[in-house]
Enzyme design. Structure first.
Site, PDB file in Angstrom:
ATOM      1  N   GLU A 292       0.700  -0.845  -0.063  1.00 45.39           N
ATOM      2  CA  GLU A 292       0.197  -0.319   0.335  1.00 45.39           C
ATOM      3  C   GLU A 292       0.963   1.507  -0.260  1.00 45.39           C
ATOM      4  O   GLU A 292       1.266   1.464   1.193  1.00 45.39           O
ATOM      5  CB  GLU A 292      -0.710   0.068   1.631  1.00 45.39           C
ATOM      6  CG  GLU A 292      -2.018  -0.965   1.006  1.00 45.39           C
ATOM      7  CD  GLU A 292      -2.801  -0.458   1.553  1.00 45.39           C
ATOM      8  OE1 GLU A 292      -3.147   0.146   2.839  1.00 45.39           O
ATOM      9  OE2 GLU A 292      -4.156  -1.243   2.077  1.00 45.39           O
ATOM     10  N   GLU A 384      -6.302  -7.464  -0.975  1.00 44.17           N
ATOM     11  CA  GLU A 384      -6.627  -7.665   0.170  1.00 44.17           C
ATOM     12  C   GLU A 384      -7.970  -6.360   0.396  1.00 44.17           C
ATOM     13  O   GLU A 384      -7.878  -5.598  -0.054  1.00 44.17           O
ATOM     14  CB  GLU A 384      -5.527  -6.445   1.145  1.00 44.17           C
ATOM     15  CG  GLU A 384      -5.769  -6.667   2.372  1.00 44.17           C
ATOM     16  CD  GLU A 384      -4.455  -5.622   3.085  1.00 44.17           C
ATOM     17  OE1 GLU A 384      -2.690  -6.097   3.044  1.00 44.17           O
ATOM     18  OE2 GLU A 384      -5.364  -4.868   3.841  1.00 44.17           O
TER      19      GLU A 384
HETATM   20  C1  IDC Z   1      -3.169  -3.950  10.557  1.00 39.81           C
HETATM   21  C2  IDC Z   1      -3.324  -4.789  11.662  1.00 39.81           C
HETATM   22  C3  IDC Z   1      -3.525  -4.770  12.801  1.00 39.81           C
HETATM   23  C4  IDC Z   1      -1.730  -3.586  12.562  1.00 39.81           C
HETATM   24  C5  IDC Z   1      -1.297  -2.741  11.477  1.00 39.81           C
HETATM   25  C6  IDC Z   1      -0.051  -1.942  11.285  1.00 39.81           C
HETATM   26  O1  IDC Z   1      -4.867  -5.968  10.645  1.00 39.81           O
HETATM   27  O2  IDC Z   1      -2.784  -5.192  13.617  1.00 39.81           O
HETATM   28  O3  IDC Z   1      -1.823  -3.077  13.595  1.00 39.81           O
HETATM   29  O4  IDC Z   1      -1.765  -3.242  10.039  1.00 39.81           O
HETATM   30  O5  IDC Z   1       0.635  -3.143  11.216  1.00 39.81           O
HETATM   31  C7  IDC Z   1      -4.510  -2.313   5.515  1.00 39.81           C
HETATM   32  C8  IDC Z   1      -2.965  -2.925   5.269  1.00 39.81           C
HETATM   33  C9  IDC Z   1      -2.473  -3.633   6.966  1.00 39.81           C
HETATM   34  C10 IDC Z   1      -3.689  -3.716   7.783  1.00 39.81           C
HETATM   35  C11 IDC Z   1      -5.358  -3.444   7.384  1.00 39.81           C
HETATM   36  C12 IDC Z   1      -5.496  -2.827   8.592  1.00 39.81           C
HETATM   37  O6  IDC Z   1      -2.519  -3.559   4.266  1.00 39.81           O
HETATM   38  O7  IDC Z   1      -1.316  -3.849   6.693  1.00 39.81           O
HETATM   39  O8  IDC Z   1      -3.317  -4.135   9.008  1.00 39.81           O
HETATM   40  N1  IDC Z   1      -5.328  -2.364   5.912  1.00 39.81           N
HETATM   41  O9  IDC Z   1      -6.432  -1.508   9.544  1.00 39.81           O
HETATM   42  N2  IDC Z   1      -4.580  -1.233   4.444  1.00 39.81           N
HETATM   43  C13 IDC Z   1      -6.171  -0.698   4.981  1.00 39.81           C
HETATM   44  C14 IDC Z   1      -6.198  -1.327   5.992  1.00 39.81           C
END
Ligand code: IDC
Length: 466
Positions: A292, A384
């Protein structure tokens, strides 16, 4: 006769037996260790230990070695359970590497402390057998693919579709027909590694009938940058586990913070050169080069892509590569832009797709409209998405999730859901604690999000075969 006695003696040593009840079948034994000090500082060091099994396959193993200097101590190790008694160090295989086929290797490592000199360890043994292969100090080549020409089971997604390629705006199979891959993403493998084992991958392939397993290898937040060899090896072993079950594996270089992928450009080149070389002969691998991008222009993302893609192509020319987009892979929408910035200035490469991500409770009509427009102009893959808010938590938005999945089905846009894990957050498919057990199949272990995704993913694929 002499030879027979010698073999028995070897087996006895290997098994640590003092008396033999009945003569065991003669097992081929042997091992090789590559020990590398990857970093050293005042009083401390970090070492990589790669152990290759040269004998018959083993399930369950312990590597032992001697630290020659009394001041040498293991402080913290990874990819094994480590202990030290006097000068003897033991490292026992863990869930994901306890089975070592002939020729397969496990990459372990540890940080240590020392006083005085820091000589290399001696007397390496694997399950009691001396590792007489060379003990080197050079940069190891990528792990060889232990199974370079596998025959994925007939009827599995990889068995039916074979090597994929991009055709127009679609993903096409070996019959040049468009297909949609539906599957699940891991959580960060640095945090939830225990969720990815034979039982959970069996459930994903057989009960969920998943086509795809996305391996989210964070680069920061305790991920790849902290142990490149260890994470590379773990990714490779997850690729093999997916392949053995006929699933596609998406290798996700999970950049997130910082958002500019160019921050990790050199790491990306090193990582993808290694995994693409090692997995080149496989049909089940898809490369996702930047999860991302955020806070960065499309021009900067495109520049990154045009430097990383050639590295992959040089090693694995026919694999599909997926490029992240601006604004957390929203095709720019979350930054107030839209898909036209990509349509008007595409990455200069073939056989690529563009990533789109959404979280159903946060991203709704405006985002769906962008995907509907872009779907006729760009090859898209939803690498994702979540059924909840973009935080990864909160309640499942059933209506928006359904609208999204129907839209993706209509355009045959592939997807991977965040997450196949037992994280304590609404996006996780399993209830907290599930990964401490062995049940990944019953409905009792599923969350609301998990139940929704399993019901969507497990419907028949109807992949065209001619
Ligand atoms: C989130 C995880 C969370 C973690 C956070 C930071 O669910 O446990 O603390 O990342 O690393 C994304 C990202 C993905 C995120 C997810 C939800 O690709 O890494 O995971 N998210 O926030 N993009 C949009 C949402």
């Amino acid at each position: 006769m002499k030879r027979f006695v010698a073999l028995l003696a070897t087996c006895a040593t290997a098994l640590g037996l003092t008396a033999l009840a009945s003569p065991p079948a003669a097992a081929a034994t042997g091992c090789k260790v590559d020990y590398t000090i990857t970093n050293q500082w005042q009083g401390g060091f970090q070492a990589g230990v790669k152990v290759t099994n040269l004998g018959d396959p083993v399930t369950g193993w312990t590597l032992k070695f001697t630290l020659p200097d009394a001041g040498q101590k293991v402080v913290q190790g990874w990819n094994a359970t480590w202990s030290q008694s006097g000068s003897t160090v033991s490292a026992a295989g863990v869930d994901w590497n306890r089975t070592l086929a002939t020729g397969a290797a496990a990459d372990l490592g540890f940080t240590g402390s020392f006083t005085g000199a820091n000589p290399k360890p001696t007397a390496f043994t694997l399950n009691g057998v001396a590792c007489t292969g060379s003990v080197g100090g050079e940069e190891p080549p990528p792990d060889p693919d232990p199974n370079p020409n596998p025959n994925p089971g007939t009827g599995t997604p990889v068995g039916i579709n074979g090597q994929l390629h991009v055709c127009g705006v679609n993903l096409c199979n070996q019959y040049n027909r468009p297909i949609q891959l539906r599957g699940m993403s891991t959580h960060g493998i640095q945090w939830f590694s225990k969720c990815y084992n034979n039982a959970s991958l069996d459930a994903l392939a057989k009960d969920w009938k998943s086509d795809l397993f996305r391996v989210a290898m964070y680069v920061q937040e305790g991920g790849y940058e902290t142990d490149p060899a260890g994470f590379t090896s773990r990714v490779n072993s997850l690729v093999d586990m997916a392949e053995a079950r006929g699933m596609y594996a998406m290798i996700d270089f999970h950049t997130l913070t910082p958002g500019d992928p160019n921050y990790n450009l050199e790491r990306a080149k090193t990582f993808f050169k290694s995994v693409a070389t090692r997995n080149a002969a496989k049909k089940n691998v898809i490369y996702e080069i930047a999860n991302e991008p955020n806070g960065v222009s499309w021009a900067a993302i495109k520049s990154y892509a045009e430097q990383v893609i050639p590295v992959i192509r040089a090693a694995d020319p026919d694999a599909v590569v997926i490029v992240g987009t601006r604004g957390w892979s929203s095709l720019g929408v979350s930054d107030g832009s839209n898909e036209t910035e990509v349509v008007n200035n595409p990455v200069n490469a073939t056989n690529i797709m563009y990533a789109f991500h959404f979280y159903a409770a946060s991203h709704q009509d405006a985002y769906r409209a962008a995907v509907s427009r872009a779907a006729t102009k760009l090859p898209l893959f939803v690498t994702e998405f979540g059924t909840v808010t973009y935080t990864g938590g909160g309640a499942v938005d059933q209506a928006s999730s359904k609208a999204w999945l129907d839209l993706l089905d209509q355009h045959k846009i592939g997807y991977a859901n965040w997450t196949y894990s037992d994280a304590n957050e609404g996006s996780a498919a399993f209830k907290p604690g599930t990964c401490n057990g062995t049940d990944y199949s019953s409905s009792a272990v599923l969350t609301e999000s998990g139940a929704l995704l399993k019901s969507r993913i497990s419907t028949p694929d109807a992949f065209p075969t001619s």
